[in-house]
Design an enzyme around this catalytic site. Sequence first.
Site, PDB file in Angstrom:
ATOM      1  N   GLY A  10      -4.561  -8.126  10.338  1.00  0.00           N
ATOM      2  CA  GLY A  10      -5.213  -6.957  10.206  1.00  0.00           C
ATOM      3  C   GLY A  10      -6.586  -7.089   9.348  1.00  0.00           C
ATOM      4  N   ILE A  15      -8.776  -3.803   3.449  1.00  0.00           N
ATOM      5  CA  ILE A  15      -8.362  -4.893   2.701  1.00  0.00           C
ATOM      6  C   ILE A  15      -8.308  -6.299   3.514  1.00  0.00           C
ATOM      7  CG2 ILE A  15      -6.425  -5.637   1.396  1.00  0.00           C
ATOM      8  CD1 ILE A  15      -5.760  -2.712   0.862  1.00  0.00           C
ATOM      9  N   TYR A 153       5.695   6.276   7.546  1.00  0.00           N
ATOM     10  CA  TYR A 153       4.848   5.076   6.666  1.00  0.00           C
ATOM     11  C   TYR A 153       5.603   4.631   5.349  1.00  0.00           C
ATOM     12  CZ  TYR A 153       1.075   2.912   4.166  1.00  0.00           C
ATOM     13  OH  TYR A 153       0.391   1.891   3.397  1.00  0.00           O
TER      14      TYR A 153
END
Length: 282
Positions: A10, A15, A153
């Site tokens: 990712g 981040i 989530y």
Amino acid sequence: MTDKTVLITGTSTGIGLETALGAARAGWRVVATMRDLGKAGALNEAAAAAGVAGLIEVRRLDVTDAASARDCVSGVVADHGALHAVINNAGAGHVGTLEVDGVEAARRVMEVNFFGVLNTTAAALPHLRASGGRVIAVSSVGGVVGQPFNEAYCAAKFAVEGYLESLAPVAATVGVDVTLVEPGAVASEFVANVGIPDDRTEMTERLGPYAAAMDAYLTRTAGAFAAAQSSHDAAAVVVAVLTAERPALRVQTSDGARAFVGTKLADPDGAKVLGLTGTWVA
């Protein structure tokens, strides 16, 4: 440390992108992965500007596909001889609630945020055993404290926390460290990708009896993210875990995150939990 290789998932934004840059600055060879290689431009440009382009290579990895994870990891080891760390950063958010969105919305979030971590970690573990490496997962304070309208989530992040906390003492017996990094609110494109429109009207109307609660939540959240930690600062904590001699099980990325997690955990760095469960496998 150019003899050490880290795979990060990712890395197209946020981040993940900043962690790739930070790890390269720290001297690691970075395999920066993403599902869509068409989004590699931002990372490549930032790497060139930072003077670390030679230490970062971009590869495709879809964390929801176990074969993709296996192929990527095996390719890294074939090309570089070893793998010393994996940073599971890829994730997907979702704002909604069960009655309105149904189970399938939760299932999609679990595939990325939970099973994606397992797919990549499972592929990497034999090589991390060989190198005495480490597994790092970018979790969330939402993996400790459940939050309204983030049911899917938080459930996925709770699952990551429970799985890796359970795995940590077992992995330690074969020389592999496991760490969960818990950011709070972070200013990144992740926020823009969870499906909150600029005009809330349609979203709140769709939620029917939950509309007033959603409107209150969105108002509160807008304020929280206005004071959010930068992706750069959160990533600096991830890199510190990567380079630490002996990282803790659980690490928060800011004082605010520590305080929030501390409202639930009497053991914020995980030492007491590992002290207990470690004896079960010693």
